[in-house]
Design a protein around this motif. Structure first.
Motif, PDB file in Angstrom:
ATOM      1  N   ARG A 135       3.823   4.632 -11.582  1.00 57.15           N
ATOM      2  CA  ARG A 135       3.058   4.159 -10.415  1.00 57.15           C
ATOM      3  C   ARG A 135       3.177   2.643 -10.288  1.00 57.15           C
ATOM      4  O   ARG A 135       3.347   2.126  -9.178  1.00 57.15           O
ATOM      5  N   ILE A 136       3.113   1.938 -11.393  1.00 52.67           N
ATOM      6  CA  ILE A 136       3.246   0.476 -11.382  1.00 52.67           C
ATOM      7  C   ILE A 136       4.626   0.090 -10.864  1.00 52.67           C
ATOM      8  O   ILE A 136       4.764  -0.810 -10.024  1.00 52.67           O
ATOM      9  N   SER A 137       5.646   0.774 -11.349  1.00 52.53           N
ATOM     10  CA  SER A 137       7.010   0.481 -10.887  1.00 52.53           C
ATOM     11  C   SER A 137       7.134   0.724  -9.390  1.00 52.53           C
ATOM     12  O   SER A 137       7.739  -0.079  -8.663  1.00 52.53           O
ATOM     13  N   HIS A 138       6.571   1.828  -8.919  1.00 50.43           N
ATOM     14  CA  HIS A 138       6.621   2.151  -7.489  1.00 50.43           C
ATOM     15  C   HIS A 138       5.913   1.073  -6.674  1.00 50.43           C
ATOM     16  O   HIS A 138       6.416   0.619  -5.634  1.00 50.43           O
ATOM     17  N   LEU A 139       4.721   0.647  -7.123  1.00 48.31           N
ATOM     18  CA  LEU A 139       3.966  -0.364  -6.394  1.00 48.31           C
ATOM     19  C   LEU A 139       4.684  -1.718  -6.418  1.00 48.31           C
ATOM     20  O   LEU A 139       4.654  -2.458  -5.423  1.00 48.31           O
ATOM     21  N   GLU A 140       5.312  -2.053  -7.520  1.00 48.26           N
ATOM     22  CA  GLU A 140       6.061  -3.305  -7.591  1.00 48.26           C
ATOM     23  C   GLU A 140       7.223  -3.281  -6.603  1.00 48.26           C
ATOM     24  O   GLU A 140       7.496  -4.277  -5.924  1.00 48.26           O
ATOM     25  N   GLN A 141       7.902  -2.153  -6.513  1.00 49.27           N
ATOM     26  CA  GLN A 141       9.006  -2.018  -5.573  1.00 49.27           C
ATOM     27  C   GLN A 141       8.489  -2.120  -4.133  1.00 49.27           C
ATOM     28  O   GLN A 141       9.087  -2.786  -3.288  1.00 49.27           O
ATOM     29  N   HIS A 142       7.360  -1.465  -3.849  1.00 54.65           N
ATOM     30  CA  HIS A 142       6.763  -1.510  -2.504  1.00 54.65           C
ATOM     31  C   HIS A 142       6.354  -2.944  -2.156  1.00 54.65           C
ATOM     32  O   HIS A 142       6.554  -3.400  -1.016  1.00 54.65           O
ATOM     33  N   GLN A 147       7.180  -7.962   0.891  1.00 51.91           N
ATOM     34  CA  GLN A 147       7.447  -9.400   0.880  1.00 51.91           C
ATOM     35  C   GLN A 147       8.727  -9.708   1.665  1.00 51.91           C
ATOM     36  O   GLN A 147       8.799 -10.711   2.375  1.00 51.91           O
ATOM     37  N   GLN A 148       9.725  -8.853   1.557  1.00 49.62           N
ATOM     38  CA  GLN A 148      10.967  -9.041   2.302  1.00 49.62           C
ATOM     39  C   GLN A 148      10.719  -8.893   3.807  1.00 49.62           C
ATOM     40  O   GLN A 148      11.224  -9.670   4.608  1.00 49.62           O
ATOM     41  N   GLN A 149       9.909  -7.881   4.167  1.00 51.99           N
ATOM     42  CA  GLN A 149       9.577  -7.700   5.585  1.00 51.99           C
ATOM     43  C   GLN A 149       8.820  -8.917   6.125  1.00 51.99           C
ATOM     44  O   GLN A 149       9.074  -9.372   7.244  1.00 51.99           O
ATOM     45  N   LEU A 150       7.904  -9.437   5.320  1.00 52.94           N
ATOM     46  CA  LEU A 150       7.153 -10.612   5.729  1.00 52.94           C
ATOM     47  C   LEU A 150       8.072 -11.816   5.911  1.00 52.94           C
ATOM     48  O   LEU A 150       7.938 -12.568   6.883  1.00 52.94           O
ATOM     49  N   ALA A 151       9.009 -11.989   5.001  1.00 51.44           N
ATOM     50  CA  ALA A 151       9.960 -13.094   5.117  1.00 51.44           C
ATOM     51  C   ALA A 151      10.814 -12.931   6.368  1.00 51.44           C
ATOM     52  O   ALA A 151      11.085 -13.918   7.087  1.00 51.44           O
ATOM     53  N   ASP A 152      11.245 -11.710   6.674  1.00 55.17           N
ATOM     54  CA  ASP A 152      12.032 -11.460   7.891  1.00 55.17           C
ATOM     55  C   ASP A 152      11.212 -11.783   9.135  1.00 55.17           C
ATOM     56  O   ASP A 152      11.708 -12.403  10.091  1.00 55.17           O
TER      57      ASP A 152
END
Length: 178
Positions: A135-142, A147-152
């Motif tokens: 779950r932690i790995s999934h949330l980190e990926q999300h 963050q990438q969408q926000l930067a775009d």
């Protein structure tokens, strides 16, 4: 004068006696098949190594005998000094590899036993530890994706602001012209 000759003769006889002892020790070591070196010969003869080094003929005799192949006095198989040294090097390397492997296994055992003790004592993590890690790995990926969408979107906003400024500047230039 007579005593000086007497001392010279005694010194010469002592030198001959020690030379004879060195040669006899060299023959004895060669006959027994023992390792021949300056130290071994001097030890067997009961003289200091420097005696052999000071007399080039004795030193040559020792090095010549040391270089000769040893005669097999035993009935079983023999090995050369080089093959024995190679065996020692190989065994030393093998022991080093085994030590490394043993340390690795001991570390893994200690970790496993430590985790079991923590869980039995109630001090360990929850039983669904693997699920939580996933779950932690999934949330980190999300989070990374967001963050990438926000930067775009920030880039798009900056581009829109720059275009808006240009349009306003163009409008202002048109109003100012008569």
């Amino acid at each position: 004068m007579n005593s000086a000759k007497h001392l010279t003769d005694a010194r010469h006889q002592d030198s001959q006696r020690r030379r004879t002892k060195v040669l006899a020790a060299l023959d004895q070591l060669a006959a027994s098949g023992a390792d021949i070196s300056v130290s071994a010969v001097s030890r067997a003869a009961g003289v200091h190594r420097s005696l052999i080094y000071r007399h080039p003929d004795l030193h040559a005799a020792v090095t010549t005998r040391a270089a000769e192949p040893q005669i097999n006095t035993t009935t079983g198989p023999t090995a050369s000094k080089q093959s024995l040294l190679a065996d020692i090097a190989n065994l030393t390397d093998r022991v080093r590899r085994q030590d490394t492997h043993i340390r690795h296994l001991e570390q893994r055992l200690a970790e496993t036993l430590g985790e079991q003790v923590w869980q039995r004592a109630g001090l360990g993590g929850p039983p669904d530890h693997d699920a939580l890690q996933k779950r932690i790995s999934h949330l980190e990926q999300h989070t990374t994706e967001l963050q990438q969408q926000l930067a775009d979107r920030d880039d798009d906003l900056d581009a829109a602001r720059a275009a808006n400024r240009q349009l306003i500047a163009s409008l202002n230039n048109l109003k100012d012209k008569p």
